[in-house]
Design a protein around this motif. Sequence first.
Motif, short mmCIF file in Angstrom:
data_model
loop_
_atom_site.label_atom_id
_atom_site.label_comp_id
_atom_site.label_asym_id
_atom_site.label_seq_id
_atom_site.Cartn_x
_atom_site.Cartn_y
_atom_site.Cartn_z
N ASP A 52 39.33 48.26 44.00
CA ASP A 52 38.27 48.20 42.99
C ASP A 52 38.96 47.99 41.65
O ASP A 52 39.71 48.85 41.17
CB ASP A 52 37.48 49.51 43.00
CG ASP A 52 36.43 49.55 41.93
OD1 ASP A 52 36.78 49.73 40.74
OD2 ASP A 52 35.24 49.39 42.27
N ALA A 53 38.72 46.83 41.05
CA ALA A 53 39.44 46.46 39.82
C ALA A 53 39.21 47.46 38.70
O ALA A 53 40.14 47.80 37.97
CB ALA A 53 39.04 45.05 39.38
N ASN A 86 47.28 43.47 36.88
CA ASN A 86 46.43 42.45 37.49
C ASN A 86 44.99 42.94 37.64
O ASN A 86 44.05 42.14 37.53
CB ASN A 86 47.01 42.00 38.82
CG ASN A 86 48.29 41.22 38.64
OD1 ASN A 86 48.63 40.80 37.53
ND2 ASN A 86 49.02 41.03 39.72
N ALA A 87 44.81 44.22 37.87
CA ALA A 87 43.45 44.77 37.91
C ALA A 87 42.81 44.65 36.53
O ALA A 87 41.63 44.26 36.41
CB ALA A 87 43.48 46.22 38.37
N ARG A 88 43.56 44.95 35.50
CA ARG A 88 43.04 44.82 34.13
C ARG A 88 42.72 43.37 33.80
O ARG A 88 41.69 43.06 33.19
CB ARG A 88 44.03 45.41 33.13
CG ARG A 88 44.15 46.92 33.26
CD ARG A 88 45.23 47.51 32.38
NE ARG A 88 45.31 48.96 32.62
CZ ARG A 88 46.38 49.69 32.44
NH1 ARG A 88 47.51 49.13 32.00
NH2 ARG A 88 46.36 50.98 32.68
N ALA A 89 43.59 42.45 34.23
CA ALA A 89 43.35 41.03 33.99
C ALA A 89 42.14 40.54 34.79
O ALA A 89 41.38 39.68 34.33
CB ALA A 89 44.59 40.22 34.35
N THR A 90 41.94 41.10 35.97
CA THR A 90 40.77 40.76 36.79
C THR A 90 39.49 41.17 36.08
O THR A 90 38.52 40.40 36.03
CB THR A 90 40.88 41.43 38.18
OG1 THR A 90 42.02 40.89 38.85
CG2 THR A 90 39.62 41.21 39.00
N VAL A 91 39.48 42.36 35.53
CA VAL A 91 38.31 42.83 34.77
C VAL A 91 38.05 41.90 33.59
O VAL A 91 36.91 41.49 33.35
CB VAL A 91 38.50 44.30 34.32
CG1 VAL A 91 37.40 44.72 33.35
CG2 VAL A 91 38.54 45.23 35.53
#
Length: 171
Positions: A52-53, A86-91
């Motif tokens: 979960d991003a 990468n999760a932060r960039a996905t958001v």
Amino acid sequence: MRDYHDREWGHRVEGEAAYLERLTLEAFQSGLSWSTILNKREAFREVFAGFDADAVAGFGPDEEARLMADARIVRNRAKIAAAITNARATVALRQAEGLERFVLSFAPEDAPAPADIEEMPTTSAESLALSKALKKRGFAFVGPTTMYALMEAIGLFDPHLVGCFRRGLRA
């Protein structure tokens, strides 16, 4: 490995979490065998909140320390930091088209059709372009070889050898 090949590799996936999972696992695989990652996949899913991003983007130093102490996953500080980055960039990418549509936009027009393993490429113009575009948007551990492996794994093109029973089958 056979089950992964026969049932999953080269199959399209859907949804942000599925894309983030594959991106993360491919990054963790760098320098390691894929079987190592597959054997640890359930633990990765658990410790990275089902990919979960939003949840992973909120990880801070305490979560990073927890991950570094968890022997069930690959404990590589740079790769753990990249997963959170990468999760932060996905958001952030949600403000545009989102991770899934973004990655799909790099699908090659002409897929390779190798007859044997020696003919299988490890990069392509599209994986290089995807790598550069993701880096520009703040992603890490997304080199062209890793992105080629991602493109194969998620079925951006049919990665199977000519003559393989899976070639031409879409799931």
